[in-house]
Scaffold this active site. Structure first.
Site, mmCIF file in Angstrom:
data_model
loop_
_atom_site.group_PDB
_atom_site.id
_atom_site.type_symbol
_atom_site.label_atom_id
_atom_site.label_comp_id
_atom_site.label_asym_id
_atom_site.label_seq_id
_atom_site.Cartn_x
_atom_site.Cartn_y
_atom_site.Cartn_z
ATOM 1 N N SER A 1 2.810 -17.574 -27.045
ATOM 2 C CA SER A 1 4.300 -16.621 -26.838
ATOM 3 C C SER A 1 5.402 -17.173 -27.313
ATOM 4 C CB SER A 1 4.060 -16.318 -25.087
ATOM 5 O OG SER A 1 4.118 -17.350 -24.468
ATOM 6 N N ASP A 2 5.102 -18.790 -26.800
ATOM 7 C CA ASP A 2 6.451 -19.461 -27.354
ATOM 8 C C ASP A 2 6.813 -19.334 -29.009
ATOM 9 O OD1 ASP A 2 6.456 -20.446 -24.897
ATOM 10 O OD2 ASP A 2 5.629 -22.343 -25.406
ATOM 11 N N ALA A 3 5.517 -19.349 -29.686
ATOM 12 C CA ALA A 3 5.783 -19.322 -31.146
ATOM 13 C C ALA A 3 6.366 -17.982 -31.560
ATOM 14 C CB ALA A 3 4.482 -19.497 -32.031
#
Length: 464
Positions: free
Chosen positions: A283-285
């Site tokens: 999700s960070d990416a």
């Protein structure tokens, strides 16, 4: 070219052109930063004190996590970042300050709260498997005066950036009305806000332009099922209207993502199938790709298409990894499979770390310049049988023909480097030796034995 193929090629070319624009973006990230520590080792016995494995520690690694991982992904895409967060007055906080400050194109504002513990997650890993995780954290809201200062700094930074990311890991930085005040400042300045919520009360993010919840958090927030694409879309629409959001995007791991935007238009994008899937940091990416794309002036649908490609890339990597702009381009460019294998020594070292994290046995073949011509595919197949992943290091591009061989996983171009230097860098489990290989030094086998490695030759398949 058939119409469908021509359309696909045109779409890929358009997305590649979009990726090249990501370096123009400037992004403000505000949220919970944490220190991710990894302790790697080997387990060969059980403790006599209790029925638990004994980890013989071999190496340790520390990386910025949480909102810090969003920053890592943004810099990997080439975007410039202003980062506002809070750390404690402890050693992990000091370590994070150094790690964040050492990244390119990052302007950090890591505020210190006395007596607060910096969130630290320590993972113990053996043979690619997590043995356990130890967390040190203080998730209470930050001090009100510090919250006011954080909002003032973030408000000033809004004017100097193109997009605002709120990365909420529920560790206290975005508690209370902090998020609402930053969203209001962004609205006044005409800057879009992208929210990454890890559970919690989503009312704090009312009015954001794009929210990226995980499916479980979406179900909790709406009270609706999310088991099918239709149910997922309905829950996204409900969330969008409830909190007056511009759009909702839900990453679905190897299944891709779902986007609801505009007049409740629904878009399901697939990720490329893979038999390897590690969701850590995905999700960070995704959030980083979305933010960098919007900051570069790209449309939301284009940003979502790039995010779907990013999911494919990051979930194939072990552990909490980042997605780089060149990886996005390679993933969308047909015919680059062989070229993708040809990398620098530095990039090869990064890939070897990922392989080792998965517990794979790593083989290294170090060829002299032009030595690739001395090896047949049959010999290489034999060498590949001794390991899970085979890295070939060769000088002067002499092994370029090997890039098309499926038994070669990576081809590193190096010139004039000794076996000792490459052994220390890659720490292979198997050192392959044979025709045209760089001659062994007096201490190479002893060095290999330090971490339990072996020397193998094509004419003697067993360990030498």
């Amino acid at each position: 070219m058939p119409k469908s193929a021509a359309s696909s090629a045109k779409s890929a070319n358009s997305l590649v052109a979009a990726v090249r624009q990501l370096r123009r973006g400037t992004v403000l990230v505000v949220g919970d930063v944490m220190l991710d520590r990894y302790v790697y080792g080997r387990v060969s016995r059980v403790s006599p004190e209790a029925p638990v494995p004994v980890l013989a520690v071999e190496r340790e690694l520390a990386l910025p996590g949480g909102a810090g991982n969003v920053v890592r992904n943004l810099t990997a895409l080439g975007a410039a970042v202003a980062f506002v967060s809070v750390v404690g007055d402890d050693q992990p906080g000091s370590d994070l300050t150094g790690l964040i400050g050492g990244q390119p194109r990052v302007e950090p504002w890591l505020l210190v709260q006395g007596g607060r513990a910096t969130t630290t997650k320590t993972r113990f890993v053996a043979s690619g498997q997590h043995l356990m995780r130890a967390d040190h954290e203080q998730a209470s809201p930050i001090h009100p005066r510090l919250a006011d200062r954080l909002v003032r700094i973030a408000t000033d930074a809004v004017a100097a950036t193109s997009v605002v990311v709120l990365s909420d890991y529920q560790k206290g930085v975005l508690s209370g009305d902090v998020a609402a005040r930053i969203i209001a400042a962004a609205r006044t300045a005409g800057r879009p806000v992208v929210v990454e919520p890890k559970g919690g009360e989503l009312a704090r993010f009312t009015g954001a332009d794009l929210i990226v919840p995980e499916a479980e958090a979406l179900a909790t927030a709406t009270g609706l099922p999310v088991g099918t694409e239709a149910e997922l879309a309905a829950a996204c629409i409900a969330l969008k209207h409830t909190y007056k959001l511009g759009a909702v995007l839900v990453p679905r791991g190897p299944d891709g993502l779902t986007l609801v935007h505009g007049q409740d238009e629904v878009l399901h994008l697939r990720a490329e199938a893979s038999d390897q899937h590690d969701p850590a940091g995905a999700s960070d990416a995704v959030v980083a790709v979305l933010a960098a794309s919007l900051a570069a002036g790209l449309k939301l649908v284009t940003a979502a298409e790039l995010a779907a490609v990013a999911i494919t890339i990051v979930t194939r990597k072990a552990g909490i990894a980042v997605v780089r702009d060149d990886e996005l381009i390679e993933a969308m460019t047909p015919g680059l499979n062989a070229k993708r294998k040809m990398v620098t020594v530095a990039y090869a070292a990064e890939m070897v770390e990922r392989w080792r994290h998965r517990g794979w046995r790593i083989g290294l073949l170090h060829l002299s310049e032009g030595g690739g011509e001395a090896w047949s595919s049959a010999l290489m197949e034999e060498a590949r049988g001794w390991c899970d992943r085979l890295l070939v290091a060769v000088g002067g591009g002499g092994g370029i023909n090997m890039a098309d061989w499926p038994m070669v996983d990576l081809l590193a171009e190096c010139t004039g480097q000794s076996n000792e230097a490459l052994l220390r860098l890659f720490r292979p489990d198997i050192l392959v030796h044979g025709p045209a290989a760089v001659p062994l030094g007096l201490d190479d086998e002893n060095l290999l034995a330090e971490w339990g490695g072996r020397l193998c030759r094509p004419e003697h398949p067993q360990a030498a």
